[in-house]
Design a protein around this motif. Structure first.
Motif, mmCIF file in Angstrom:
data_model
loop_
_atom_site.group_PDB
_atom_site.id
_atom_site.type_symbol
_atom_site.label_atom_id
_atom_site.label_comp_id
_atom_site.label_asym_id
_atom_site.label_seq_id
_atom_site.Cartn_x
_atom_site.Cartn_y
_atom_site.Cartn_z
ATOM 1 N N TYR A 350 0.825 -1.206 0.000
ATOM 2 C CA TYR A 350 0.000 0.000 0.000
ATOM 3 C C TYR A 350 0.861 1.258 0.000
ATOM 4 O O TYR A 350 1.964 1.287 0.561
ATOM 5 C CB TYR A 350 -0.907 0.039 1.237
ATOM 6 N N TYR A 351 0.314 2.279 -0.647
ATOM 7 C CA TYR A 351 0.818 3.646 -0.566
ATOM 8 C C TYR A 351 -0.139 4.393 0.349
ATOM 9 O O TYR A 351 -1.353 4.395 0.118
ATOM 10 C CB TYR A 351 0.841 4.255 -1.968
ATOM 11 N N VAL A 352 0.401 5.002 1.396
ATOM 12 C CA VAL A 352 -0.435 5.762 2.330
ATOM 13 C C VAL A 352 0.134 7.180 2.414
ATOM 14 O O VAL A 352 1.289 7.366 2.805
ATOM 15 C CB VAL A 352 -0.453 5.114 3.733
ATOM 16 N N GLU A 372 1.937 -1.482 15.415
ATOM 17 C CA GLU A 372 0.916 -2.144 16.237
ATOM 18 C C GLU A 372 -0.031 -2.989 15.399
ATOM 19 O O GLU A 372 -0.596 -3.977 15.881
ATOM 20 C CB GLU A 372 0.119 -1.089 17.015
ATOM 21 N N ALA A 373 -0.217 -2.607 14.131
ATOM 22 C CA ALA A 373 -1.083 -3.368 13.224
ATOM 23 C C ALA A 373 -0.297 -4.402 12.422
ATOM 24 O O ALA A 373 -0.813 -4.966 11.458
ATOM 25 C CB ALA A 373 -1.809 -2.413 12.275
ATOM 26 N N ASP A 374 0.964 -4.651 12.835
ATOM 27 C CA ASP A 374 1.845 -5.623 12.163
ATOM 28 C C ASP A 374 2.117 -5.252 10.710
ATOM 29 O O ASP A 374 2.203 -6.107 9.832
ATOM 30 C CB ASP A 374 1.252 -7.034 12.234
ATOM 31 N N ILE A 375 2.232 -3.951 10.438
ATOM 32 C CA ILE A 375 2.529 -3.467 9.102
ATOM 33 C C ILE A 375 4.003 -3.101 9.018
ATOM 34 O O ILE A 375 4.484 -2.270 9.806
ATOM 35 C CB ILE A 375 1.664 -2.239 8.752
ATOM 36 N N SER A 376 4.728 -3.727 8.089
ATOM 37 C CA SER A 376 6.133 -3.408 7.872
ATOM 38 C C SER A 376 6.241 -2.353 6.780
ATOM 39 O O SER A 376 5.572 -2.454 5.750
ATOM 40 C CB SER A 376 6.914 -4.661 7.459
ATOM 41 N N LEU A 377 7.080 -1.369 7.023
ATOM 42 C CA LEU A 377 7.227 -0.258 6.079
ATOM 43 C C LEU A 377 8.462 -0.451 5.207
ATOM 44 O O LEU A 377 9.559 -0.700 5.703
ATOM 45 C CB LEU A 377 7.325 1.061 6.830
ATOM 46 N N GLU A 378 8.254 -0.335 3.907
ATOM 47 C CA GLU A 378 9.364 -0.410 2.958
ATOM 48 C C GLU A 378 10.083 0.925 2.862
ATOM 49 O O GLU A 378 11.308 0.987 2.753
ATOM 50 C CB GLU A 378 8.832 -0.818 1.580
ATOM 51 N N SER A 379 9.335 2.024 2.927
ATOM 52 C CA SER A 379 9.955 3.349 2.856
ATOM 53 C C SER A 379 9.034 4.389 3.466
ATOM 54 O O SER A 379 7.812 4.205 3.536
ATOM 55 C CB SER A 379 10.281 3.733 1.410
ATOM 56 N N LEU A 405 3.984 6.742 3.143
ATOM 57 C CA LEU A 405 4.448 5.435 3.592
ATOM 58 C C LEU A 405 4.219 4.417 2.482
ATOM 59 O O LEU A 405 3.138 4.375 1.893
ATOM 60 C CB LEU A 405 3.689 4.984 4.842
ATOM 61 N N ILE A 406 5.219 3.595 2.207
ATOM 62 C CA ILE A 406 5.059 2.455 1.310
ATOM 63 C C ILE A 406 5.208 1.206 2.162
ATOM 64 O O ILE A 406 6.234 1.017 2.831
ATOM 65 C CB ILE A 406 6.108 2.459 0.180
ATOM 66 N N THR A 407 4.204 0.363 2.164
ATOM 67 C CA THR A 407 4.239 -0.822 3.017
ATOM 68 C C THR A 407 4.629 -2.070 2.230
ATOM 69 O O THR A 407 4.476 -2.128 1.016
ATOM 70 C CB THR A 407 2.864 -1.085 3.660
ATOM 71 N N VAL A 434 -5.143 6.369 0.537
ATOM 72 C CA VAL A 434 -4.645 4.987 0.537
ATOM 73 C C VAL A 434 -4.800 4.427 -0.878
ATOM 74 O O VAL A 434 -5.909 4.404 -1.437
ATOM 75 C CB VAL A 434 -5.421 4.108 1.545
ATOM 76 N N ILE A 435 -3.695 4.008 -1.477
ATOM 77 C CA ILE A 435 -3.712 3.439 -2.828
ATOM 78 C C ILE A 435 -2.997 2.091 -2.805
ATOM 79 O O ILE A 435 -1.889 1.984 -2.289
ATOM 80 C CB ILE A 435 -3.012 4.383 -3.844
ATOM 81 N N ARG A 436 -3.640 1.087 -3.345
ATOM 82 C CA ARG A 436 -3.041 -0.246 -3.389
ATOM 83 C C ARG A 436 -1.932 -0.305 -4.434
ATOM 84 O O ARG A 436 -1.964 0.423 -5.421
ATOM 85 C CB ARG A 436 -4.121 -1.286 -3.689
ATOM 86 N N ILE A 437 -1.005 -1.210 -4.212
ATOM 87 C CA ILE A 437 0.123 -1.408 -5.118
ATOM 88 C C ILE A 437 0.022 -2.806 -5.712
ATOM 89 O O ILE A 437 -0.113 -3.793 -4.991
ATOM 90 C CB ILE A 437 1.476 -1.247 -4.373
ATOM 91 N N GLU A 438 0.067 -2.873 -7.040
ATOM 92 C CA GLU A 438 0.121 -4.163 -7.738
ATOM 93 C C GLU A 438 1.548 -4.319 -8.248
ATOM 94 O O GLU A 438 2.002 -3.563 -9.114
ATOM 95 C CB GLU A 438 -0.867 -4.194 -8.908
ATOM 96 N N ARG A 439 2.276 -5.268 -7.709
ATOM 97 C CA ARG A 439 3.645 -5.488 -8.139
ATOM 98 C C ARG A 439 3.674 -6.502 -9.287
ATOM 99 O O ARG A 439 2.737 -7.256 -9.485
ATOM 100 C CB ARG A 439 4.500 -5.983 -6.979
ATOM 101 N N GLU A 440 4.780 -6.529 -10.013
ATOM 102 C CA GLU A 440 4.920 -7.455 -11.135
ATOM 103 C C GLU A 440 5.034 -8.880 -10.612
ATOM 104 O O GLU A 440 5.533 -9.138 -9.541
ATOM 105 C CB GLU A 440 6.167 -7.105 -11.956
#
Length: 440
Positions: A350-352, A372-379, A405-407, A434-440
């Motif tokens: 996700y992009y937040v 706290e929500a078990d979300i790991s951040l990429e950047s 935030l990019i998760t 909040v925008i979802r990310i579709e990876r290759e």
């Protein structure tokens, strides 16, 4: 087989008029290919006197499309009226009841009544064809129904609305706002005076419901589709996507998951390196993920008179050649009831974007809520205000600044829970994006 395949066309707008012209122009080629003449013999439209650039003198005119549908002087009824109910539904039902083949471009009609109409076509021993209902001139219906029989499809997704893709493309290329691009799209005829159906994602949802049925052998379940439009996309989202290596597209996505079939329409960040990210302007694209072909992407014009008429004429030619099969690939009795996957169980990145007050502790609190929500951040990317010391009228906090935030992969439920907590903490000045990310 008769030497002439007689066609009645209801609806002489841009697509209908183009289809009539195309059949006349290709008459000799179609005869050579099919071994019979394909001729428009009757038409119906609301305004008989309108100049459409067509010579209708030799054709039988029907003021009532239902009467045309029931006519014994046609073999195939082409419905280009539009609308999920009313004259379109009445005319298509009448044609099938009378034993006439039907060709339609009406995605709204199919999304609501497609299974019932397919069952009626089977009962009467005729065909219901709808290549033009999704992605204009792209032969996606035929591809899913006929060309991939040796494959198990896991996902089908794509850019299915040219209006939205045009707006997002212009926003990126020229740095314009959504409102400016929408006005341009309306002026150029790419968007309706009331653009809600397009920009709200509903047009894409109707098309996606048809693709889902064909891809997974399920009954159409348009009501299960999660729908978001593009009106909330701002220039800063476009800029941040570019900075992070993504491009924003409105996608329709249908995916087989462990919990069922997930159907969703929403703005999506796709990697710039992906095939679908290269599709700009009013062009459409559909990608199929399957076990044998792996990834197959079809790109082409998704709207316009000639492009959509091309799909209509392709269906007419198949019927004239005697190529007929179940509308949704298998008999209606074999279509399964779809098991709906809950959208809040969706897993992905996700992009937040948070418009956070620039004050001590705000960023740390936001990161804590994510953890706290078990979300790991990429950047994490923060663009500070020009004057970080600037105070708002209350004198208690700094000016709002965007924090992006990019998760890594997480669930919809986790993201919503964390965002709600951040809002409750009072660290943001406006509703988060909040925008979802579709990876290759």
């Amino acid at each position: 087989m008769s030497h002439e395949f007689r066609v009645g066309v209801a609806g002489l707008g841009t697509v209908g008029a183009s289809a009539v012209r195309m059949l006349a122009r290709q008459d000799e080629q179609l005869f050579a290919r099919l071994g019979r003449r394909v001729r428009v013999t009757a038409v119906s439209a609301r305004n008989r006197s309108r100049d459409r650039g067509l010579d209708l003198a030799a054709l039988t005119w029907f003021d009532d499309p239902v009467a045309l549908a029931r006519s014994g002087d046609i073999d195939c009824f082409v419905e280009l009226i539009g609308g999920e109910d009313g004259p379109a539904l009445e005319a298509v039902t009448a044609a099938l009841e009378a034993g006439r083949h039907v060709v339609t471009a009406n995605k709204a009609l199919l999304a609501r009544h497609g299974v019932k109409l397919a069952a009626l076509a089977e009962k009467k021993g005729v065909s219901l064809a709808f290549e033009a209902s999704v992605a204009g001139g792209i032969p996606i219906i035929k591809t899913l129904r006929e060309a991939l029989g040796g494959n198990t499809i896991s996902r089908v997704y794509g850019i299915l609305n040219g209006t939205c893709n045009y707006i997002l493309s212009r926003m990126e290329a020229e740095g314009l706002s959504f409102e400016e691009c929408l006005r341009d799209a309306q002026r150029m005829g790419y968007a309706e005076a009331d653009p809600t159906f397009d920009i709200g994602g509903f047009d894409t949802a109707h098309k996606l419901s048809i693709l889902t049925s064909l891809a997974f052998g399920t009954e159409i379940d348009a009501e299960a589709i999660y729908v978001e439009g593009i009106s909330s996309i701002s220039p800063i989202d476009i800029r941040m996507a570019n900075e992070l290596g993504y491009r924003i597209k409105l996608l329709g996505v249908a995916e087989r998951t462990k919990t069922g079939i997930e159907q969703r329409v929403h703005p999506t960040m796709v990697p710039k390196s992906s095939a679908i990210a290269q599709v700009m302007g009013v062009t459409n694209a559909v990608t199929i993920d399957a076990d044998a072909v792996r990834e197959l992407t079809l790109v082409g014009p998704g709207a316009g008179g000639d492009a959509t008429a091309s799909a209509v004429v392709a269906d007419i030619c198949d019927l004239a050649a005697g190529k007929a099969g179940p509308p949704f690939g298998v008999p209606v009795a074999m279509l399964r009831k779809p098991e709906r996957a809950k959208m809040r169980l969706h897993t992905g990145g996700y992009y937040v974007r948070l418009t956070a007050y620039d004050r001590p502790g705000a960023a740390a609190s936001i990161v804590t809520r994510m953890a706290e929500a078990d979300i790991s951040l990429e950047s994490i990317v923060q663009h500070r205000s020009e004057d970080a010391a600037q105070r708002d009228p209350s004198g208690r906090s700094g000016a709002p600044v965007p924090v992006v935030l990019i998760t890594y992969a997480t669930t919809e439920a986790a993201i919503r829970k964390a965002v709600d907590k951040v809002i409750g903490d009072g660290h943001v000045a406006e509703a988060p994006q909040v925008i979802r990310i579709e990876r290759e």
